[in-house]
Design a protein around this motif. Sequence first.
Motif, PDB file in Angstrom:
ATOM      1  N   ASP A 139       0.918  -1.250   0.111  1.00  7.66           N
ATOM      2  CA  ASP A 139       0.099  -0.071   0.210  1.00  7.66           C
ATOM      3  C   ASP A 139       0.807   1.130   0.332  1.00  7.66           C
ATOM      4  N   ARG A 140       2.189   1.274  -0.174  1.00  5.59           N
ATOM      5  CA  ARG A 140       3.044   2.330   0.203  1.00  5.59           C
ATOM      6  C   ARG A 140       3.488   2.679  -1.517  1.00  5.59           C
ATOM      7  N   ALA A 154      11.619  -8.756 -16.583  1.00  5.94           N
ATOM      8  CA  ALA A 154      10.515  -7.699 -16.154  1.00  5.94           C
ATOM      9  C   ALA A 154       9.149  -7.934 -17.161  1.00  5.94           C
ATOM     10  N   GLU A 155       8.080  -8.093 -16.332  1.00 10.18           N
ATOM     11  CA  GLU A 155       6.910  -7.961 -17.114  1.00 10.18           C
ATOM     12  C   GLU A 155       6.198  -6.429 -16.623  1.00 10.18           C
ATOM     13  N   GLY A 156       6.591  -6.184 -15.423  1.00  8.24           N
ATOM     14  CA  GLY A 156       5.779  -4.609 -15.300  1.00  8.24           C
ATOM     15  C   GLY A 156       6.489  -4.179 -14.274  1.00  8.24           C
ATOM     16  N   PHE A 157       6.441  -2.780 -14.041  1.00  2.00           N
ATOM     17  CA  PHE A 157       6.791  -1.891 -12.687  1.00  2.00           C
ATOM     18  C   PHE A 157       5.488  -0.948 -12.535  1.00  2.00           C
ATOM     19  N   SER A 158       5.344  -0.978 -11.318  1.00  6.79           N
ATOM     20  CA  SER A 158       4.093  -0.135 -10.980  1.00  6.79           C
ATOM     21  C   SER A 158       4.429   0.141  -9.470  1.00  6.79           C
ATOM     22  N   ARG A 159       3.533   1.417  -9.018  1.00  4.41           N
ATOM     23  CA  ARG A 159       3.763   1.871  -7.592  1.00  4.41           C
ATOM     24  C   ARG A 159       2.424   0.972  -6.987  1.00  4.41           C
ATOM     25  N   ALA A 160       1.327   0.731  -7.953  1.00  2.00           N
ATOM     26  CA  ALA A 160       0.014   0.098  -7.354  1.00  2.00           C
ATOM     27  C   ALA A 160      -0.335  -0.880  -8.571  1.00  2.00           C
ATOM     28  N   PRO A 161       0.148  -2.109  -8.496  1.00  2.45           N
ATOM     29  CA  PRO A 161      -0.118  -2.842  -9.550  1.00  2.45           C
ATOM     30  C   PRO A 161      -1.746  -3.366  -9.264  1.00  2.45           C
ATOM     31  N   GLN A 163      -4.414  -6.181  -8.307  1.00  5.74           N
ATOM     32  CA  GLN A 163      -4.309  -7.071  -7.341  1.00  5.74           C
ATOM     33  C   GLN A 163      -3.881  -8.483  -7.735  1.00  5.74           C
ATOM     34  N   ILE A 164      -4.050  -8.732  -8.923  1.00  6.59           N
ATOM     35  CA  ILE A 164      -3.734  -9.996  -9.506  1.00  6.59           C
ATOM     36  C   ILE A 164      -2.218 -10.363  -9.654  1.00  6.59           C
ATOM     37  N   GLU A 165      -1.560  -9.385  -9.469  1.00  7.92           N
ATOM     38  CA  GLU A 165       0.291  -9.526  -9.526  1.00  7.92           C
ATOM     39  C   GLU A 165       0.467  -9.520  -8.108  1.00  7.92           C
ATOM     40  N   GLU A 166      -0.392  -9.163  -7.196  1.00  2.00           N
ATOM     41  CA  GLU A 166       0.275  -9.302  -5.808  1.00  2.00           C
ATOM     42  C   GLU A 166       1.105 -10.435  -5.369  1.00  2.00           C
ATOM     43  N   ALA A 167       0.668 -11.445  -5.756  1.00  2.00           N
ATOM     44  CA  ALA A 167       1.407 -12.727  -5.368  1.00  2.00           C
ATOM     45  C   ALA A 167       2.948 -12.617  -5.931  1.00  2.00           C
ATOM     46  N   ARG A 168       3.123 -12.229  -7.156  1.00  2.00           N
ATOM     47  CA  ARG A 168       4.273 -12.109  -7.775  1.00  2.00           C
ATOM     48  C   ARG A 168       5.199 -11.041  -7.730  1.00  2.00           C
ATOM     49  N   CYS A 169       4.599 -10.154  -6.929  1.00  2.00           N
ATOM     50  CA  CYS A 169       5.456  -8.844  -6.864  1.00  2.00           C
ATOM     51  C   CYS A 169       6.518  -8.830  -5.801  1.00  2.00           C
ATOM     52  N   GLN A 170       7.744  -8.115  -6.418  1.00  2.00           N
ATOM     53  CA  GLN A 170       8.869  -8.241  -5.617  1.00  2.00           C
ATOM     54  C   GLN A 170       9.066  -6.497  -5.220  1.00  2.00           C
TER      55      GLN A 170
END
Length: 242
Positions: A139-140, A154-161, A163-170
């Motif tokens: 949430d930051r 990389a498939e994507g960068f975002s400050r607020a991806p 929700q479907i990407e949440e489990a894959r994010c670093q």
Amino acid sequence: MSQPFHVAIPARSASTRLPNKPLLEIAGKPMLQWVFEHARQSGAASVVIAAGDEAVADCARSIGAPVWMTRPDHPNGTARLGELLEHLDWDTDAIVVNVQADEPMLPPALIAQVAGNLAARDEAFAATLCEPLDEGDWDRAQVVKVWRDEEGYAEGFSRAPRQIEEARCQRHLGIYAYRAGGLARYVKLPPAPQELEESLEQCRMLHHDLRVHVEPGVEATSPGVDTPEDLARVRAAMEALA
């Protein structure tokens, strides 16, 4: 033998959230000095500072760092390095690691790692690093998230991806390795819509189909300094190690 690499540190004092940021004292040294010293410990063939103003240039000279003055109006550090390349005689295939001037606790091993990752992959335009997200990071907005494909690109960068990407994010670590010729071309490409919307220059690479390799860092690192609260945290941590 691994391919030699250079480190370039873009730095300016006109930070809106934390004025004079690279010049602020941490454990007896200006922040810029800590970044420069850690970069020198990485095994780089050379380390140079791309200064955006005379205050930063004076600080660099005071610590014995090679420094080049660049225009004050660059929108980001990568653009500043694009101008730096105009002054230097590095080969177009030379590897250049962009180390931010607000990362005083960045381990030298991460600098060497990202340079080696790019050197090992001819198909990669750039290389960068990531690490697990801490609790509450989702949430930051100041924490940039990245997600990768099965090959580690990389498939994507975002400050607020989404929700479907949440489990894959670093958590994305803001360190990049480029080839000098590619970097010189990249800074001339038009910005991507997402880049402008989220203030994320790395989105330009994906928008223009440039492959970015992403790998977890071999060492944990502390987030950089963006706010007075960050500065207090880093000061306490580094004074404890002194």
